[in-house]
Design a protein around this motif. Structure first.
Motif, PDB file in Angstrom:
ATOM      1  N   LEU A  79       0.835  -1.205   0.000  1.00 50.15           N
ATOM      2  CA  LEU A  79       0.000   0.000   0.000  1.00 50.15           C
ATOM      3  C   LEU A  79       0.870   1.256   0.000  1.00 50.15           C
ATOM      4  N   SER A  80       1.929   1.248   0.835  1.00 48.33           N
ATOM      5  CA  SER A  80       2.743   2.471   0.854  1.00 48.33           C
ATOM      6  C   SER A  80       3.466   2.654  -0.466  1.00 48.33           C
ATOM      7  N   GLU A  81       3.813   1.531  -1.105  1.00 51.89           N
ATOM      8  CA  GLU A  81       4.454   1.648  -2.417  1.00 51.89           C
ATOM      9  C   GLU A  81       3.486   2.271  -3.426  1.00 51.89           C
ATOM     10  N   ILE A  82       2.230   1.810  -3.378  1.00 49.98           N
ATOM     11  CA  ILE A  82       1.243   2.365  -4.315  1.00 49.98           C
ATOM     12  C   ILE A  82       1.027   3.854  -4.029  1.00 49.98           C
ATOM     13  N   ILE A  83       0.968   4.209  -2.742  1.00 48.19           N
ATOM     14  CA  ILE A  83       0.778   5.625  -2.403  1.00 48.19           C
ATOM     15  C   ILE A  83       1.944   6.443  -2.949  1.00 48.19           C
ATOM     16  N   LYS A  84       3.168   5.884  -2.794  1.00 47.23           N
ATOM     17  CA  LYS A  84       4.337   6.602  -3.295  1.00 47.23           C
ATOM     18  C   LYS A  84       4.220   6.804  -4.802  1.00 47.23           C
ATOM     19  N   ARG A  85       3.790   5.725  -5.481  1.00 45.29           N
ATOM     20  CA  ARG A  85       3.671   5.822  -6.926  1.00 45.29           C
ATOM     21  C   ARG A  85       2.592   6.831  -7.318  1.00 45.29           C
ATOM     22  N   GLU A  86       1.503   6.800  -6.565  1.00 43.29           N
ATOM     23  CA  GLU A  86       0.390   7.695  -6.910  1.00 43.29           C
ATOM     24  C   GLU A  86       0.733   9.160  -6.663  1.00 43.29           C
ATOM     25  N   THR A  87       1.592   9.413  -5.652  1.00 40.28           N
ATOM     26  CA  THR A  87       1.875  10.808  -5.328  1.00 40.28           C
ATOM     27  C   THR A  87       3.128  11.318  -6.020  1.00 40.28           C
ATOM     28  N   LYS A  88       4.204  10.509  -6.027  1.00 42.61           N
ATOM     29  CA  LYS A  88       5.488  11.008  -6.535  1.00 42.61           C
ATOM     30  C   LYS A  88       5.650  10.745  -8.027  1.00 42.61           C
ATOM     31  N   GLU A  89       5.479   9.473  -8.424  1.00 38.37           N
ATOM     32  CA  GLU A  89       5.837   9.129  -9.797  1.00 38.37           C
ATOM     33  C   GLU A  89       4.771   9.541 -10.806  1.00 38.37           C
ATOM     34  N   ASN A  90       3.524   9.311 -10.435  1.00 42.38           N
ATOM     35  CA  ASN A  90       2.436   9.625 -11.364  1.00 42.38           C
ATOM     36  C   ASN A  90       1.392  10.492 -10.681  1.00 42.38           C
ATOM     37  N   GLY A 177      -5.373   3.350   7.909  1.00 50.05           N
ATOM     38  CA  GLY A 177      -4.795   4.678   7.684  1.00 50.05           C
ATOM     39  C   GLY A 177      -4.231   4.805   6.279  1.00 50.05           C
ATOM     40  N   LEU A 178      -3.506   3.764   5.847  1.00 49.44           N
ATOM     41  CA  LEU A 178      -2.922   3.791   4.506  1.00 49.44           C
ATOM     42  C   LEU A 178      -4.019   3.843   3.448  1.00 49.44           C
ATOM     43  N   LEU A 179      -5.078   3.060   3.679  1.00 47.86           N
ATOM     44  CA  LEU A 179      -6.188   3.062   2.718  1.00 47.86           C
ATOM     45  C   LEU A 179      -6.815   4.444   2.633  1.00 47.86           C
ATOM     46  N   ARG A 180      -6.961   5.067   3.824  1.00 47.26           N
ATOM     47  CA  ARG A 180      -7.546   6.404   3.877  1.00 47.26           C
ATOM     48  C   ARG A 180      -6.724   7.361   3.016  1.00 47.26           C
ATOM     49  N   ASP A 181      -5.372   7.270   3.173  1.00 50.91           N
ATOM     50  CA  ASP A 181      -4.490   8.132   2.384  1.00 50.91           C
ATOM     51  C   ASP A 181      -4.714   7.899   0.891  1.00 50.91           C
ATOM     52  N   LEU A 182      -4.781   6.622   0.545  1.00 46.41           N
ATOM     53  CA  LEU A 182      -4.934   6.260  -0.859  1.00 46.41           C
ATOM     54  C   LEU A 182      -6.249   6.799  -1.420  1.00 46.41           C
ATOM     55  N   VAL A 183      -7.304   6.683  -0.619  1.00 45.62           N
ATOM     56  CA  VAL A 183      -8.606   7.184  -1.056  1.00 45.62           C
ATOM     57  C   VAL A 183      -8.509   8.678  -1.319  1.00 45.62           C
ATOM     58  N   GLU A 184      -7.821   9.394  -0.387  1.00 39.24           N
ATOM     59  CA  GLU A 184      -7.689  10.848  -0.523  1.00 39.24           C
ATOM     60  C   GLU A 184      -6.936  11.211  -1.800  1.00 39.24           C
ATOM     61  N   VAL A 185      -5.787  10.544  -1.988  1.00 39.13           N
ATOM     62  CA  VAL A 185      -4.952  10.851  -3.148  1.00 39.13           C
ATOM     63  C   VAL A 185      -5.742  10.646  -4.429  1.00 39.13           C
ATOM     64  N   ARG A 186      -6.443   9.520  -4.487  1.00 37.48           N
ATOM     65  CA  ARG A 186      -7.146   9.181  -5.727  1.00 37.48           C
ATOM     66  C   ARG A 186      -8.383  10.032  -5.920  1.00 37.48           C
ATOM     67  N   ALA A 187      -9.031  10.402  -4.819  1.00 37.70           N
ATOM     68  CA  ALA A 187     -10.204  11.266  -4.952  1.00 37.70           C
ATOM     69  C   ALA A 187      -9.789  12.612  -5.525  1.00 37.70           C
ATOM     70  N   ALA A 188      -8.587  13.095  -5.103  1.00 36.81           N
ATOM     71  CA  ALA A 188      -8.092  14.363  -5.636  1.00 36.81           C
ATOM     72  C   ALA A 188      -7.880  14.241  -7.140  1.00 36.81           C
ATOM     73  N   LYS A 189      -7.378  13.079  -7.577  1.00 36.56           N
ATOM     74  CA  LYS A 189      -7.172  12.881  -9.014  1.00 36.56           C
ATOM     75  C   LYS A 189      -8.491  12.871  -9.768  1.00 36.56           C
ATOM     76  N   MET A 190      -9.461  12.212  -9.146  1.00 39.57           N
ATOM     77  CA  MET A 190     -10.782  12.144  -9.781  1.00 39.57           C
ATOM     78  C   MET A 190     -11.334  13.557  -9.935  1.00 39.57           C
ATOM     79  N   ARG A 191     -11.149  14.356  -8.869  1.00 36.18           N
ATOM     80  CA  ARG A 191     -11.657  15.732  -8.933  1.00 36.18           C
ATOM     81  C   ARG A 191     -10.935  16.523 -10.000  1.00 36.18           C
ATOM     82  N   SER A 192      -9.593  16.339 -10.073  1.00 35.22           N
ATOM     83  CA  SER A 192      -8.848  17.143 -11.048  1.00 35.22           C
ATOM     84  C   SER A 192      -9.156  16.687 -12.468  1.00 35.22           C
ATOM     85  N   SER A 193      -9.588  15.425 -12.612  1.00 36.39           N
ATOM     86  CA  SER A 193      -9.930  14.974 -13.968  1.00 36.39           C
ATOM     87  C   SER A 193     -11.166  15.703 -14.475  1.00 36.39           C
ATOM     88  N   THR A 194     -11.911  16.300 -13.539  1.00 34.95           N
ATOM     89  CA  THR A 194     -13.103  17.020 -13.987  1.00 34.95           C
ATOM     90  C   THR A 194     -12.730  18.314 -14.677  1.00 34.95           C
TER      91      THR A 194
END
Lengths: 263, 221
Positions: A79-90, A177-194
Motif C-alpha cells: 500500500l505504501s508503495e502504491i501511495i508513493k507511486r500515486e503521489t510522486k511518480e504519477n 490509515g494507509l487506505l484512507r491516504d490512498l482514497v484521498e490521493v485518488r479522490a483528488a485525481k478524480m476531482r482534477s480529472s473534472t
C-alpha cells in the motif's frame, strides 16, 4: 415493479459485485463441496488454502469456520508503495490496474502470454473474464496493483476479518490509515480529472486504473458534465460536422486508412 | 477424481471455464450493461436465461428437499445454498426490472420497428403490447375521444415532429476494454481516435461505445 434507479450502478450494487471477488481462505473445519448456481465450491480441507467468493468467505469467517488470507496488495508495504507511486511518480494518473492473468500459449509450450490482442482470437466463443471474476484479490494476486474492487474488498476485509489483516504484520488501524491516504490521493485525481472534462471536446477520456467505488462516486457528476457539454455544444458540433462533410470525400478515405494503421 | 482430472488440474493449457461460472459472468455482465446503457439492449439469444431459470428452479427444489433434514452439517450447506440463490435471483430480478423500466419509458419506440421489437423477449413483447393497448384505451376513454379524429394518434409523425419519445443514444457511458482495440469517439470540438489497451476505462458516448460492446471488445461498467 420497474426499477426506479437512474442508469449506472449505485454504491450498493457495486458493493454487491465486489462480494463476488474471489479471496483465499484457510479453512479451520472440513466442509464438503456444495453445488451452487455459480458452480461447485471446492471441498474445504484444513489447512489447504482455497479460493472462494468473498460473500462465502465472510460467511465462513463469521462462523469461525475459516480465516481469510488477505491479498498481497493489502500488505502495508504494498500500500505504501502504491501511495508513493500515486503521489510522486504519477501525480496525475491512477496507478496501473493488475495485469491480466497469465495464459499459457498452447502453440508455444512453456511460454505464457498476458492479455489478448485482436489478431489472436483463436479462442473465440470463450467468455473473457473480467472483474469481479478475475482472481485479483486472492493470495496469489500480484502485490503493488490495485484491483478494480480494491476499496470495497479492503473495507469489508477490515470490517469482518480485521484479525486476519493484522496478521500481515501491521495493525488493522495502520492498514486503514494507509487506505484512507490512498482514497484521498485518488479522490483528488478524480476531482482534477473534472477540469479535463470542462474542455471535453475530444469525445474520449481515459481513466485507466480507476476503481469501481470511485466510479460510482463520481458517475453522476462526470456523466452529467459530459452530457451537458454535449448538449450546449450540439450546434457547434453539427456545424463542424457539416463543414467536414463539405470538405469532400478525400478526407474520409484518408481517415479510413488511418484507422487501419491504428490497429 | 481420476487421472484426467488430476492432469487437468496441473495442465496450464487446459483453461476451460466451467459452464456455471461462464453463465454467472455473462449474467453479471448483461446486468451491468442493462443498468448502464441508455437504451434497451437485445435480449440474450443464446438461451442464457432459459438455462438460468431452469437452474434456479432446480436449486429451489433442492432447498425444499434439504429443509426437512435437521443435521447441522447439511444445515450450514443449506444456508450457503440459500444465500447464493438469493444473490443469483437478485441479479436476474434487477436485470428484468431494469428492462421493464426502459420498456415503460419508451414503449412506443420499442414497438415501432421490427428491429427494435426483436430486442424484447416474448414475455416483454406481450407485456409492452398489452401495456400500450391499455394505456391507449384509457386515454381514449378519458380525453382522446373528444379530440378531432386526426389528432387522436399517439404516434403521429406527419407534421415533421415525431411524437414517439426515444432514448438518448448519445448519453455518455463508462466502458472497460476487454481486448486491445481502437476506440473512436465523437466530440463537440473534435473527433478522437486512440488505440486503447486491455482494462482501460474510457468515457464516451453510448453510440460510439455500442459497436465495441457488441463485438465483445469492451463491457460497460
Amino acid at each position: 415493479m420497474a426499477l426506479p434507479l437512474p442508469p449506472g450502478l449505485t454504491h450498493a450494487e457495486v458493493a454487491f459485485l465486489a462480494e463476488m471477488e474471489l479471496v483465499t481462505v484457510v479453512p479451520r473445519q472440513r466442509l464438503e463441496s456444495i453445488e451452487l448456481l455459480g458452480g461447485k465450491t471446492p471441498p474445504l480441507r484444513p489447512p489447504h488454502r482455497t479460493d472462494l467468493p468473498l460473500w462465502l468467505a465472510l460467511l465462513l469467517k463469521k462462523q469461525r469456520r475459516a480465516n481469510i488470507a488477505p491479498p498481497p496488495w493489502l500488505h502495508p508495504s504494498s500500500l505504501s508503495e502504491i501511495i508513493k507511486r500515486e503521489t510522486k511518480e504519477n501525480p496525475t494518473t491512477f496507478s496501473e490496474p493488475p495485469p491480466p492473468p497469465a495464459r499459457a500459449d498452447p502453440s508455444r509450450p512453456g511460454i505464457a502470454s498476458r492479455g489478448r490482442d485482436h489478431d489472436n482470437d483463436d479462442d473465440d466463443g470463450d467468455v473473457i473474464l473480467s472483474a469481479p471474476f478475475r482472481p485479483s484479490c486472492t493470495a496469489d494476486a500480484p502485490a503493488g496493483y490495485l484491483p478494480y474492487h480494491w476499496l470495497e474488498v479492503a473495507e469489508s476485509l477490515l470490517a469482518h476479518a480485521g484479525d486476519d489483516v493484522a496478521s500481515l504484520g501491521a495493525s488493522a488501524g495502520e492498514v486503514r490509515g494507509l487506505l484512507r491516504d490512498l482514497v484521498e490521493v485518488r479522490a483528488a485525481k478524480m476531482r482534477s480529472s473534472t477540469s479535463q472534462l470542462e474542455g471535453f471536446g475530444g469525445g474520449l477520456m481515459s481513466l485507466r486504473g480507476v476503481g469501481a467505488m470511485e466510479l460510482a462516486e463520481s458517475r453522476g457528476f462526470v456523466l452529467g458534465v459530459v452530457d451537458g457539454v454535449r448538449k450546449t455544444g450540439a450546434s457547434t458540433e453539427a456545424a463542424r460536422r457539416e463543414e467536414e462533410e463539405e470538405r469532400g470525400q478525400d478526407d474520409d478515405e484518408d481517415g479510413e486508412s488511418d484507422e487501419e494503421m491504428g490497429i | 477424481m481420476d487421472i484426467d482430472d488430476i492432469l487437468r488440474d496441473v495442465d496450464p493449457t487446459f483453461h476451460t471455464i466451467p459452464q456455471e461460472k461462464r453463465d454467472l459472468q455473462e449474467l453479471t455482465r448483461t446486468w451491468i450493461a442493462e443498468r448502464s446503457a441508455p437504451e434497451l439492449l437485445p435480449w440474450p439469444a443464446n438461451g442464457l436465461f432459459e438455462r438460468i431459470n431452469s437452474n434456479i428452479k432446480r436449486q429451489i427444489e433442492k432447498v425444499e428437499e434439504m429443509t426437512g433434514d435437521m443435521d447441522p452439517k447439511t444445515n450450514f450447506a443449506l444456508i450457503v445454498i440459500q444465500t447464493e440463490l438469493e444473490r443469483y435471483r437478485y441479479l436476474v430480478r434487477s436485470y428484468l426490472r431494469a428492462r421493464i423500466a426502459k420498456i415503460d419509458k419508451h414503449t412506443l419506440h420499442y414497438l415501432s420497428t421490427d428491429e427494435l421489437r426483436a430486442r424484447l423477449s416474448e414475455m416483454e413483447l406481450a407485456y409492452a403490447t398489452r401495456h400500450q393497448a391499455l394505456l391507449h384505451n384509457h386515454y381514449l376513454s378519458s380525453f382522446l375521444s373528444s379530440f378531432p379524429p386526426n389528432l387522436q394518434n399517439l404516434n403521429d409523425t406527419s407534421v415533421g415532429l415525431n411524437m414517439i419519445d426515444t432514448p438518448d443514444l448519445e448519453s455518455a457511458v463508462f466502458i472497460r476494454l476487454l481486448k486491445n482495440a481502437v476506440v473512436r469517439g465523437r466530440g463537440v470540438d473534435a473527433d478522437d481516435v486512440f488505440s486503447a489497451r486491455e482494462s482501460d476505462i474510457v468515457i464516451l458516448r453510448w453510440a460510439d461505445a455500442k459497436p465495441l460492446v457488441a463485438a465483445g471488445s469492451a463491457e460497460l461498467v
